[in-house]
Scaffold this motif. Structure first.
Motif, PDB file in Angstrom:
ATOM      1  N   PRO A  32      48.787  42.148  44.288  1.00 12.67           N
ATOM      2  CA  PRO A  32      49.641  41.940  45.468  1.00 12.67           C
ATOM      3  C   PRO A  32      48.879  41.964  46.789  1.00 12.67           C
ATOM      4  N   ARG A  33      47.669  42.512  46.769  1.00 16.03           N
ATOM      5  CA  ARG A  33      46.884  42.600  48.010  1.00 16.03           C
ATOM      6  C   ARG A  33      45.925  41.422  48.192  1.00 16.03           C
ATOM      7  N   LEU A  34      45.897  40.492  47.252  1.00 17.91           N
ATOM      8  CA  LEU A  34      45.038  39.314  47.392  1.00 17.91           C
ATOM      9  C   LEU A  34      45.511  38.440  48.544  1.00 17.91           C
ATOM     10  N   ASP A  35      44.587  37.722  49.136  1.00 19.05           N
ATOM     11  CA  ASP A  35      44.900  36.854  50.257  1.00 19.05           C
ATOM     12  C   ASP A  35      45.592  35.595  49.745  1.00 19.05           C
ATOM     13  N   PRO A  36      46.848  35.372  50.109  1.00 24.26           N
ATOM     14  CA  PRO A  36      47.564  34.194  49.595  1.00 24.26           C
ATOM     15  C   PRO A  36      46.919  32.877  50.002  1.00 24.26           C
ATOM     16  N   ALA A  37      46.163  32.879  51.104  1.00 25.49           N
ATOM     17  CA  ALA A  37      45.537  31.649  51.585  1.00 25.49           C
ATOM     18  C   ALA A  37      44.122  31.454  51.037  1.00 25.49           C
ATOM     19  N   ASP A  38      43.659  32.357  50.219  1.00 21.61           N
ATOM     20  CA  ASP A  38      42.307  32.276  49.671  1.00 21.61           C
ATOM     21  C   ASP A  38      42.182  31.038  48.778  1.00 21.61           C
ATOM     22  N   PRO A  39      41.238  30.122  49.079  1.00 22.62           N
ATOM     23  CA  PRO A  39      41.088  28.929  48.227  1.00 22.62           C
ATOM     24  C   PRO A  39      40.613  29.264  46.817  1.00 22.62           C
ATOM     25  N   TYR A  40      40.094  30.470  46.624  1.00 20.37           N
ATOM     26  CA  TYR A  40      39.629  30.899  45.304  1.00 20.37           C
ATOM     27  C   TYR A  40      40.609  31.888  44.663  1.00 20.37           C
ATOM     28  N   LEU A  41      41.874  31.785  45.043  1.00 25.27           N
ATOM     29  CA  LEU A  41      42.874  32.727  44.538  1.00 25.27           C
ATOM     30  C   LEU A  41      42.977  32.671  43.012  1.00 25.27           C
ATOM     31  N   GLU A  42      42.917  31.466  42.441  1.00 27.74           N
ATOM     32  CA  GLU A  42      42.995  31.352  40.981  1.00 27.74           C
ATOM     33  C   GLU A  42      41.881  32.141  40.301  1.00 27.74           C
ATOM     34  N   ASP A  43      40.671  32.036  40.846  1.00 28.93           N
ATOM     35  CA  ASP A  43      39.547  32.771  40.266  1.00 28.93           C
ATOM     36  C   ASP A  43      39.756  34.276  40.361  1.00 28.93           C
ATOM     37  N   ARG A  44      40.254  34.719  41.492  1.00 36.16           N
ATOM     38  CA  ARG A  44      40.428  36.165  41.684  1.00 36.16           C
ATOM     39  C   ARG A  44      41.546  36.703  40.782  1.00 36.16           C
ATOM     40  N   LEU A  45      42.605  35.924  40.594  1.00 35.63           N
ATOM     41  CA  LEU A  45      43.658  36.338  39.674  1.00 35.63           C
ATOM     42  C   LEU A  45      43.128  36.433  38.246  1.00 35.63           C
ATOM     43  N   ALA A  46      42.341  35.442  37.853  1.00 37.26           N
ATOM     44  CA  ALA A  46      41.773  35.469  36.505  1.00 37.26           C
ATOM     45  C   ALA A  46      40.864  36.675  36.323  1.00 37.26           C
ATOM     46  N   ARG A  47      40.080  36.994  37.337  1.00 34.89           N
ATOM     47  CA  ARG A  47      39.189  38.155  37.262  1.00 34.89           C
ATOM     48  C   ARG A  47      39.998  39.445  37.075  1.00 34.89           C
ATOM     49  N   CYS A  48      41.103  39.584  37.800  1.00 34.19           N
ATOM     50  CA  CYS A  48      41.940  40.788  37.671  1.00 34.19           C
ATOM     51  C   CYS A  48      42.465  40.932  36.252  1.00 34.19           C
ATOM     52  N   VAL A  49      42.901  39.822  35.649  1.00 30.21           N
ATOM     53  CA  VAL A  49      43.451  39.876  34.298  1.00 30.21           C
ATOM     54  C   VAL A  49      42.378  40.248  33.291  1.00 30.21           C
ATOM     55  N   VAL A  50      41.214  39.607  33.378  1.00 28.54           N
ATOM     56  CA  VAL A  50      40.127  39.895  32.432  1.00 28.54           C
ATOM     57  C   VAL A  50      39.660  41.335  32.569  1.00 28.54           C
ATOM     58  N   GLU A  51      39.506  41.829  33.790  1.00 27.94           N
ATOM     59  CA  GLU A  51      39.080  43.221  33.987  1.00 27.94           C
ATOM     60  C   GLU A  51      40.103  44.189  33.417  1.00 27.94           C
ATOM     61  N   ALA A  52      41.382  43.857  33.560  1.00 29.90           N
ATOM     62  CA  ALA A  52      42.425  44.731  33.016  1.00 29.90           C
ATOM     63  C   ALA A  52      42.348  44.806  31.497  1.00 29.90           C
ATOM     64  N   VAL A  53      42.130  43.667  30.849  1.00 26.23           N
ATOM     65  CA  VAL A  53      42.027  43.656  29.388  1.00 26.23           C
ATOM     66  C   VAL A  53      40.811  44.449  28.936  1.00 26.23           C
ATOM     67  N   ARG A  54      39.706  44.325  29.652  1.00 26.89           N
ATOM     68  CA  ARG A  54      38.462  44.992  29.257  1.00 26.89           C
ATOM     69  C   ARG A  54      38.432  46.475  29.621  1.00 26.89           C
ATOM     70  N   LEU A  55      39.375  46.898  30.440  1.00 30.60           N
ATOM     71  CA  LEU A  55      39.329  48.269  30.937  1.00 30.60           C
ATOM     72  C   LEU A  55      39.404  49.276  29.800  1.00 30.60           C
ATOM     73  N   TYR A  56      40.223  49.040  28.817  1.00 26.86           N
ATOM     74  CA  TYR A  56      40.401  49.986  27.720  1.00 26.86           C
ATOM     75  C   TYR A  56      39.984  49.416  26.364  1.00 26.86           C
ATOM     76  N   ASP A  57      39.514  48.173  26.355  1.00 25.57           N
ATOM     77  CA  ASP A  57      39.051  47.562  25.109  1.00 25.57           C
ATOM     78  C   ASP A  57      37.871  46.663  25.448  1.00 25.57           C
ATOM     79  N   ARG A  58      36.693  47.066  25.000  1.00 19.73           N
ATOM     80  CA  ARG A  58      35.483  46.361  25.395  1.00 19.73           C
ATOM     81  C   ARG A  58      35.247  45.081  24.606  1.00 19.73           C
TER      82      ARG A  58
END
Length: 605
Positions: free
Chosen positions: A346-372
Motif C-alpha cells: 500500500p505504500r508503493l508509489d502509484p505513479a512509479d513506472p516500475y510498479l509492476e516490478d516492485r509488486l512482483a518483488r513483494c510477492v516473491v519475497e513474501a513466498v521466500r520469507l518462510y520457505d526457501r
C-alpha cells in the motif's frame, strides 16, 4: 526486469503466454443486473419456516436438519404500495428508510451489521425501516444458492463470516449444525446460503425488538431516481412497476449474466446450449443420459461443470484459449503468519513506472520469507494441463508449496493500494497479472482437483486445444472444428467462461441510475470513491447511494473477495447508523456515479 518479476514470469510462461491467458477475460460485456422477478404476488409463498424455492428448506445432510428463519417477513405487491412508497408498520417515524438492493452475501451482511449496530443504541434510532429487494430468499442467489454438494465454496470456512468483527461466526454456525470439519475446509455452497438465511432471520427478530421494521421485497430493482414528492430521498423502481421510497440506497447486486464466449453469440438461445452450469439442476435434469458435452472454459466454473457432468455419466471436453487449468491448494484460507514484504504494497508509489516490478518483488519475497524453496519448485512446469494438475495436486498434498498462504494477504494489500492508482492504472495492472489471478488467486481446492483427476483417468474428461475456430449445429449435433485437428461432434455445449460484472448506467437525462442494463442513450460513467458513495462528477457532493460488493470492481481489484465485501458492508452500515442529518446533495442530479465494467472471473468465495 527485476528478479522478482522474472521469477513470476517464469512461472507464468510454463504453458501458453500470459497475454493469451488473459484473452479469456476480454470477451465483450453487457451490463449486469439483478434478474427479473419470475412471478407476481400470487406466486409468493409464506411459511413460518421461511421461504425457499419450491416452498421448502434444502436438505442439510446433517442430523436434525437446518432450522429455517421463523417469521422472515415477505412483502407482497399490491395495496401496500401508495404514492410511490410501500406502507410499513413502524414504531418510530422519525428515522430514515433504507433500501438494500440485493439479498446475497453483500446485502445480508449489510443488513445484519446495520441491525447489530442500531440495536446496541438507545432509541430513537436514525433508521426506522430496512427493505431488502431481491426476488430470491436471503443468501440463495447465483453464488451460493445451489444445493448440489459437489459445488464447494472457493474459500475456507474461516473466511466466510458475515460479520467484520466476528471472523469465526460462520464456523460457529456450522458447529451448531453438527459440522465437525476444519475451519480451513471448503464447505458446500448451500451451507453459506443457509447461514445467510439464518442470520437474516435473526437480524429481523432483533430489529423488531428494537422497533425497526425489516422487510424482504420479492422483486428486482430496475432503477434509482429522485423522489417525486419534493421531500428529498430516492425512489427505487421495481420489476413489478411499483416504487419504494428510500432516504438511503445501498446497491449490493452480484453477478448474474453469463459471458458470451467467442464464436457462440448466435447460439445463445439454442436448446442444446447452456449459457451457464448454474443452477446445477440444468445439467442434472436438462441433458439426455450419457451425452457428449463440450465445456467452454477451463477455470473454476468449468471445473464445476466437469464435476457435475462426469458424476452424472456424461463425457466432457474442456476447452479455452489458454488451455490452462487452475493451480491447486488446500483452500483459500487466512494466512498462518504475517508477511512484512506484502505490507509494503500500500505504500508503493502509484505513479512509479516500475510498479509492476516492485509488486512482483513483494510477492516473491513474501513466498521466500518462510520457505526457501524457489517458487518454480512449488508449481509444476509441465505443459500438458492434466500432467500439471496431477503434479500440483501432489505438491499440495505433500505441503510442498508455500504460495497459497500468501494469496489472501496479497489480495488484501492490493485492494489497499488500488484507490490511490491513477485512472486506467488498475486495468493495466489487472492485465499484466491476469495469469496470476487466473491460475493462483482462483486455484482449485485439493479435494476437487483429486475428483477431476479421477475423471481424467477414467476417460470421462479431457482437455482439448486449441479453442474452436468454427462451430455449427447440424443434424442434431454440434460440429466443432479446431486448427490442426479433425472435426468433432457433441450433443451439448455448456458455457463456463464466467460472468459479467454488474454495471450501473445513467439514463439520457442523467436523472436516474439503471441497474438492469443500459437504457437508450444511457452511459456507464464515473468513479467510485473510497466512501463507496456515488457522485455525478469529480468534486460533486455525494448522494446517499452506496455500492457494496462486486459492483465496486471499478474501485478495487478482487471486488468479490468475501472478507473485503464484509468490511465494506460494515463501513456502510456504520455510516447509515450515524445520527447526523443527511449530507447535502447535488441538486442537479438524483443519484451520482455509475460503474464502468471490467473483465470478470469466477467468485473468490
Amino acid at each position: 526486469m527485476s528478479e522478482g518479476r522474472a521469477t513470476l514470469r517464469m512461472v507464468a510462461s510454463m504453458a501458453t503466454s500470459s497475454r493469451l491467458a488473459h484473452s479469456t477475460a476480454s470477451i465483450p460485456q453487457r451490463a449486469g443486473s439483478a434478474r427479473a422477478c419470475s412471478g407476481g404476488p400470487s406466486e409468493e409463498r409464506r411459511s413460518t419456516a421461511g421461504t425457499y424455492p419450491q416452498g421448502r428448506w434444502p436438505a442439510s445432510g446433517r442430523p436434525g436438519g437446518f432450522r429455517g428463519p421463523a417469521g422472515w417477513a415477505l412483502c407482497s405487491t399490491g395495496p401496500g404500495v401508495r404514492a410511490g412508497r410501500r406502507a410499513v408498520d413502524v414504531k418510530d417515524d422519525t428515522g430514515r428508510e433504507v433500501v438494500v438492493i440485493g439479498g446475497g452475501v453483500a446485502g445480508t451482511s449489510l443488513l445484519v451489521q446495520l441491525v447489530r449496530t442500531l440495536s446496541g443504541r438507545r432509541p430513537p434510532h436514525p433508521v426506522r425501516a430496512v427493505r431488502v429487494v431481491d426476488p430470491r430468499p436471503a443468501g440463495w442467489g447465483l453464488a451460493f444458492g445451489d444445493e448440489d454438494p459437489l459445488l464447494l465454496c472457493n474459500s475456507a470456512a474461516e473466511l466466510n463470516s458475515l460479520l467484520a468483527d466476528r471472523p469465526g461466526d460462520f464456523v460457529e454456525h456450522l458447529r451448531a449444525q453438527g459440522w465437525t470439519g476444519s475451519a480451513k475446509d471448503c464447505v458446500p455452497r448451500a451451507r453459506m446460503a443457509e447461514y445467510c438465511a439464518d442470520r437474516a432471520a435473526r437480524a429481523r427478530e432483533q430489529a423488531g425488538r428494537a422497533g425497526i421494521a425489516v422487510e424482504h421485497v420479492r422483486a428486482s430493482a430496475e432503477s434509482v431516481g429522485a423522489a417525486a414528492d419534493g421531500r428529498g430521498g430516492h425512489r427505487v423502481r421495481l420489476s413489478t412497476g411499483e416504487e419504494l421510497y428510500a432516504d438511503d440506497v445501498v446497491v449490493c447486486t452480484g453477478v448474474q449474466r453469463p459471458r458470451i464466449p467467442y464464436g457462440f453469440a448466435e447460439f445463445r438461445h439454442h436448446p442444446r446450449y447452456l449459457d451457464s452450469p448454474y443452477p446445477s439442476s440444468r445439467i442434472r435434469e436438462g441433458l439426455r443420459p450419457r451425452s457428449r458435452v463440450l465445456v467452454l472454459g477451463t477455470h473454476q466454473s468449468a471445473a464445476d461443470a466437469a464435476l457435475l457432468l462426469c458424476r452424472d455419466g456424461h463425457r466432457a471436453t474442456l476447452t479455452s484459449p489458454s488451455g490452462k487449468l487452475p493451480a491447486v491448494r488446500e483452500s483459500l484460507a487466512a494466512p498462518l503468519r504475517a508477511y512484512p514484504p506484502l505490507e509494503r504494497v500500500p505504500r508503493l508509489d502509484p505513479a512509479d513506472p516500475y510498479l509492476e516490478d516492485r509488486l512482483a518483488r513483494c510477492v516473491v519475497e513474501a513466498v521466500r520469507l518462510y520457505d526457501r524453496r524457489p517458487l518454480r519448485r512449488q508449481v509444476s512446469r509441465a505443459s500438458d494441463p492434466v500432467r500439471r494438475l496431477r503434479e500440483e495436486t501432489t505438491l499440495a498434498e505433500a505441503g510442498a508449496c508455500a504460495w497459497p498462504d500468501v494469496i489472501v494477504p496479497m489480495i488484501e494489500q492490493l485492494i489497499s493500494l488500488a484507490p490511490a492508482l491513477p485512472a486506467g492504472r488498475l486495468e493495466e495492472l489487472s492485465a499484466e497479472f491476469a495469469w496470476l489471478t487466473d491460475r493462483y488467486a482462483t486455484a482449485l481446492a485439493r479435494v476437487n482437483a483429486r475428483r477431476l483427476l479421477a475423471h481424467f483417468d477414467s476417460g470421462a474428461l479431457r482437455v482439448a486445444r486449441p479453442y474452436p475456430r468454427a462451430v455449427s449445429f447440424e443434424d442434431g449435433l454440434w460440429r466443432v472444428e479446431r486448427s490442426g485437428a479433425a472435426p468433432e461432434t457433441y450433443d451439448y455445449v455448456v458455457n463456463a467462461t464466467g460472468f459479467e460484472r454488474p454495471v450501473l448506467h445513467w439514463d439520457r437525462e442523467r436523472t436516474a441510475l439503471h441497474l438492469d442494463g443500459a437504457p437508450a442513450g444511457g452511459t456507464a460513467v464515473g468513479r467510485l470513491e473510497a466512501d463507496l458513495r456515488v457522485r455525478s462528477r469529480p468534486g460533486a457532493p455525494p448522494e446517499r447511494v452506496w455500492v457494496v460488493g462486486v459492483g465496486t470492481h471499478v474501485h478495487i481489484p478482487f471486488a468479490n473477495h468475501l472478507r473485503n465485501v464484509v468490511r465494506q458492508a460494515r463501513q456502510v452500515a456504520d455510516r447509515l447508523a450515524e445520527t447526523a442529518p443527511p449530507d447535502p446533495v447535488d441538486p442537479a442530479f438524483s443519484v451520482i456515479s455509475a460503474i464502468r465494467p471490467m473483465p470478470s472471473g469466477d467468485c473468490l468465495s
